[in-house]
Design a protein around this motif. Structure first.
Motif, PDB file in Angstrom:
ATOM      1  N   SER A  30       0.791  -1.166   0.048  1.00 24.68           N
ATOM      2  CA  SER A  30       0.043  -0.038   0.068  1.00 24.68           C
ATOM      3  C   SER A  30       0.844   1.114   0.181  1.00 24.68           C
ATOM      4  O   SER A  30       0.356   2.251  -0.049  1.00 24.68           O
ATOM      5  CB  SER A  30      -0.894  -0.087   1.340  1.00 24.68           C
ATOM      6  OG  SER A  30      -0.355  -0.067   2.395  1.00 24.68           O
ATOM      7  N   ASP A  32       4.801   2.942  -1.303  1.00 21.91           N
ATOM      8  CA  ASP A  32       6.192   2.630  -1.867  1.00 21.91           C
ATOM      9  C   ASP A  32       7.264   2.875  -0.686  1.00 21.91           C
ATOM     10  O   ASP A  32       7.457   3.511   0.026  1.00 21.91           O
ATOM     11  CB  ASP A  32       6.316   4.063  -2.842  1.00 21.91           C
ATOM     12  CG  ASP A  32       8.078   3.648  -3.366  1.00 21.91           C
ATOM     13  OD1 ASP A  32       8.061   2.923  -4.103  1.00 21.91           O
ATOM     14  OD2 ASP A  32       8.727   4.906  -3.078  1.00 21.91           O
ATOM     15  N   LEU A  38       6.494   1.312  -5.404  1.00 25.47           N
ATOM     16  CA  LEU A  38       5.285   1.453  -5.992  1.00 25.47           C
ATOM     17  C   LEU A  38       5.384   2.612  -6.775  1.00 25.47           C
ATOM     18  O   LEU A  38       5.246   3.771  -6.042  1.00 25.47           O
ATOM     19  CB  LEU A  38       4.176   1.321  -5.051  1.00 25.47           C
ATOM     20  CG  LEU A  38       3.939  -0.071  -4.299  1.00 25.47           C
ATOM     21  CD1 LEU A  38       2.540   0.197  -3.306  1.00 25.47           C
ATOM     22  CD2 LEU A  38       3.489  -1.045  -5.263  1.00 25.47           C
ATOM     23  N   TYR A  40       4.492   5.138 -10.225  1.00 20.96           N
ATOM     24  CA  TYR A  40       3.806   5.106 -11.432  1.00 20.96           C
ATOM     25  C   TYR A  40       4.546   6.215 -12.221  1.00 20.96           C
ATOM     26  O   TYR A  40       4.839   7.339 -11.756  1.00 20.96           O
ATOM     27  CB  TYR A  40       2.553   5.764 -10.939  1.00 20.96           C
ATOM     28  CG  TYR A  40       1.610   6.386 -12.252  1.00 20.96           C
ATOM     29  CD1 TYR A  40       1.136   5.369 -13.224  1.00 20.96           C
ATOM     30  CD2 TYR A  40       1.554   7.647 -12.799  1.00 20.96           C
ATOM     31  CE1 TYR A  40       0.494   5.644 -14.434  1.00 20.96           C
ATOM     32  CE2 TYR A  40       0.830   8.035 -13.822  1.00 20.96           C
ATOM     33  CZ  TYR A  40       0.194   7.193 -14.799  1.00 20.96           C
ATOM     34  OH  TYR A  40      -0.538   7.638 -15.580  1.00 20.96           O
ATOM     35  N   LEU A  51       3.760   5.887  -4.945  1.00 17.93           N
ATOM     36  CA  LEU A  51       2.439   5.699  -4.524  1.00 17.93           C
ATOM     37  C   LEU A  51       1.948   5.349  -3.127  1.00 17.93           C
ATOM     38  O   LEU A  51       3.070   4.765  -2.641  1.00 17.93           O
ATOM     39  CB  LEU A  51       1.561   4.733  -5.425  1.00 17.93           C
ATOM     40  CG  LEU A  51       1.446   4.875  -6.889  1.00 17.93           C
ATOM     41  CD1 LEU A  51       1.160   3.422  -7.542  1.00 17.93           C
ATOM     42  CD2 LEU A  51       0.515   5.712  -7.287  1.00 17.93           C
ATOM     43  N   TYR A  53      -1.117   4.700  -0.229  1.00 15.94           N
ATOM     44  CA  TYR A  53      -2.707   4.947   0.240  1.00 15.94           C
ATOM     45  C   TYR A  53      -2.689   5.413   1.435  1.00 15.94           C
ATOM     46  O   TYR A  53      -2.387   4.741   2.607  1.00 15.94           O
ATOM     47  CB  TYR A  53      -3.318   3.500  -0.022  1.00 15.94           C
ATOM     48  CG  TYR A  53      -4.621   3.499   0.594  1.00 15.94           C
ATOM     49  CD1 TYR A  53      -5.635   4.543   0.164  1.00 15.94           C
ATOM     50  CD2 TYR A  53      -5.158   2.566   1.481  1.00 15.94           C
ATOM     51  CE1 TYR A  53      -7.017   4.588   0.471  1.00 15.94           C
ATOM     52  CE2 TYR A  53      -6.315   2.635   2.195  1.00 15.94           C
ATOM     53  CZ  TYR A  53      -7.297   3.914   1.575  1.00 15.94           C
ATOM     54  OH  TYR A  53      -8.643   3.772   2.070  1.00 15.94           O
ATOM     55  N   PHE A  93      -5.642   4.678  -6.550  1.00 19.06           N
ATOM     56  CA  PHE A  93      -4.526   3.961  -6.172  1.00 19.06           C
ATOM     57  C   PHE A  93      -4.363   2.609  -6.616  1.00 19.06           C
ATOM     58  O   PHE A  93      -3.333   2.323  -7.168  1.00 19.06           O
ATOM     59  CB  PHE A  93      -4.243   3.706  -4.560  1.00 19.06           C
ATOM     60  CG  PHE A  93      -3.119   3.152  -4.082  1.00 19.06           C
ATOM     61  CD1 PHE A  93      -1.902   3.453  -3.745  1.00 19.06           C
ATOM     62  CD2 PHE A  93      -3.159   1.727  -3.714  1.00 19.06           C
ATOM     63  CE1 PHE A  93      -0.978   2.745  -3.381  1.00 19.06           C
ATOM     64  CE2 PHE A  93      -2.226   0.934  -3.499  1.00 19.06           C
ATOM     65  CZ  PHE A  93      -1.008   1.609  -3.002  1.00 19.06           C
ATOM     66  N   LEU A  94      -5.531   1.830  -6.641  1.00 23.87           N
ATOM     67  CA  LEU A  94      -5.420   0.761  -7.150  1.00 23.87           C
ATOM     68  C   LEU A  94      -5.409   0.636  -8.702  1.00 23.87           C
ATOM     69  O   LEU A  94      -4.753  -0.140  -9.466  1.00 23.87           O
ATOM     70  CB  LEU A  94      -6.660  -0.255  -6.937  1.00 23.87           C
ATOM     71  CG  LEU A  94      -6.846  -0.466  -5.261  1.00 23.87           C
ATOM     72  CD1 LEU A  94      -8.225  -1.204  -5.231  1.00 23.87           C
ATOM     73  CD2 LEU A  94      -5.933  -1.694  -4.974  1.00 23.87           C
ATOM     74  N   HIS A  97      -1.796   1.081  -9.433  1.00 20.07           N
ATOM     75  CA  HIS A  97      -0.761   0.359  -8.911  1.00 20.07           C
ATOM     76  C   HIS A  97      -0.089  -0.559  -9.985  1.00 20.07           C
ATOM     77  O   HIS A  97      -0.602  -1.188 -10.653  1.00 20.07           O
ATOM     78  CB  HIS A  97      -1.703  -0.930  -7.874  1.00 20.07           C
ATOM     79  CG  HIS A  97      -0.953  -1.616  -7.015  1.00 20.07           C
ATOM     80  ND1 HIS A  97       0.002  -2.435  -7.087  1.00 20.07           N
ATOM     81  CD2 HIS A  97      -0.957  -1.301  -5.566  1.00 20.07           C
ATOM     82  CE1 HIS A  97       0.641  -2.905  -6.094  1.00 20.07           C
ATOM     83  NE2 HIS A  97       0.082  -2.316  -4.981  1.00 20.07           N
ATOM     84  N   ASN A  99       0.945  -3.708  -9.821  1.00 19.70           N
ATOM     85  CA  ASN A  99       0.407  -4.877  -9.889  1.00 19.70           C
ATOM     86  C   ASN A  99      -0.842  -5.112 -10.351  1.00 19.70           C
ATOM     87  O   ASN A  99      -1.392  -6.347 -10.347  1.00 19.70           O
ATOM     88  CB  ASN A  99       0.698  -5.636  -8.432  1.00 19.70           C
ATOM     89  CG  ASN A  99       2.192  -5.740  -8.148  1.00 19.70           C
ATOM     90  OD1 ASN A  99       3.147  -5.741  -9.140  1.00 19.70           O
ATOM     91  ND2 ASN A  99       2.631  -6.155  -6.956  1.00 19.70           N
ATOM     92  N   ASN A 100      -1.529  -3.978 -10.735  1.00 19.64           N
ATOM     93  CA  ASN A 100      -2.774  -4.214 -11.174  1.00 19.64           C
ATOM     94  C   ASN A 100      -2.630  -4.745 -12.709  1.00 19.64           C
ATOM     95  O   ASN A 100      -2.155  -4.344 -13.636  1.00 19.64           O
ATOM     96  CB  ASN A 100      -3.545  -2.484 -11.578  1.00 19.64           C
ATOM     97  CG  ASN A 100      -4.948  -2.723 -12.010  1.00 19.64           C
ATOM     98  OD1 ASN A 100      -5.708  -3.795 -12.071  1.00 19.64           O
ATOM     99  ND2 ASN A 100      -5.293  -1.521 -12.551  1.00 19.64           N
TER     100      ASN A 100
END
Length: 253
Positions: A30, A32, A38, A40, A51, A53, A93-94, A97, A99-100
């Motif tokens: 949730s 980085d 994490l 983007y 990122l 959350y 966020f998702l 993400h 890993n989405n």
């Protein structure tokens, strides 16, 4: 804190773990960290943005959050995570993400239903096309898709198996029917099934199988499909005479 508009349409969303995993509780990253990045990639600014959350933040990007964030875990229960439209930051966020699509994905009932309808239409189109094939084309398609056993099958058996193939693999079937190389692929398959050519050494080599000629024709390159390799040779300048010979022989049968 300035209100930030979400890029996503406001609606409740459901996320599922990939590969139908359904553990009692499954935590995804949730925030980085140096050990678990994490990030983007922002193309407009050419930077990687971390990122994070936080339930009291208006953005999933750490550089848009203040220092008074409240972090909380993101947990899939029995493989499912339901996020209401009242939590747009978690949805965004998702969405970003990394890993989405790999670790989890958004379940879209409408899209899944449309994909199913599209497949059913393609399945129906393929079956209609299979039903309307003339026998010569059907035999050619069967030789390419089903293989050497076609020569031992009755007409009814070939039609049945082609209809079943069209239903199970509509895209592959339509590609075979519309392949401009269908005729030469059929000649290649018939040359092997009718015994004019034969495999040796676990299908790594093809030999002539004629009364006056038992010489080696070719070696199949590692990893290549033998039928495709033979068909490609028959379409080349070197294989033109052999193609004419096989076409004449097979047409006599």
């Amino acid at each position: 804190m300035k209100k930030r508009k979400s890029i996503l349409e406001p609606k409740d969303r459901v996320y599922l773990l990939k590969n139908e995993k359904e553990p009692l509780a499954y935590f995804i990253a949730s925030r980085d960290t140096p050990r678990n990045r994490l990030l983007y990639y922002d193309e407009e600014n050419n930077i990687n943005r971390p990122l994070r959350y936080a339930r009291n933040a208006n953005s999933p990007f750490q550089d848009e959050q203040d220092s008074n964030v409240i972090l909380e875990p993101i947990v899939f229960e029995d493989g499912v995570l339901r996020v209401p439209k009242t939590n747009p930051v978690l949805q965004e966020f998702l969405h970003y993400h990394p890993n989405n699509g790999a670790e989890f994905y958004e379940f879209d009932n409408e899209k899944d239903a449309q994909d199913h309808v599209d497949f059913m239409y393609s399945e129906l189109d393929a079956q209609v096309a299979a039903r309307d094939l003339d026998w010569n084309t059907m035999e050619a398609v069967a030789n390419v898709l089903i293989g050497g056993r076609v020569s031992t099958m009755t007409v009814a058996e070939v039609k049945r198996d082609i209809m079943l193939y069209a239903k199970r693999y509509p895209q592959d079937f339509m590609e075979a029917v519309n392949d401009p190389s269908l005729r030469v692929n059929n000649i290649a398959a018939r040359a092997l099934s009718d015994g004019y050519l034969s495999f040796r050494n676990n299908k790594k080599e093809i030999f002539f199988n004629l009364k006056e000629n038992k010489k080696k024709l070719m070696t199949i390159p590692f990893g290549e499909d033998p039928l495709y390799t033979l068909a490609s040779y028959l379409q080349s300048n070197d294989g033109l005479e052999l193609f004419k010979f096989l076409d004449e022989k097979i047409s006599e049968n």
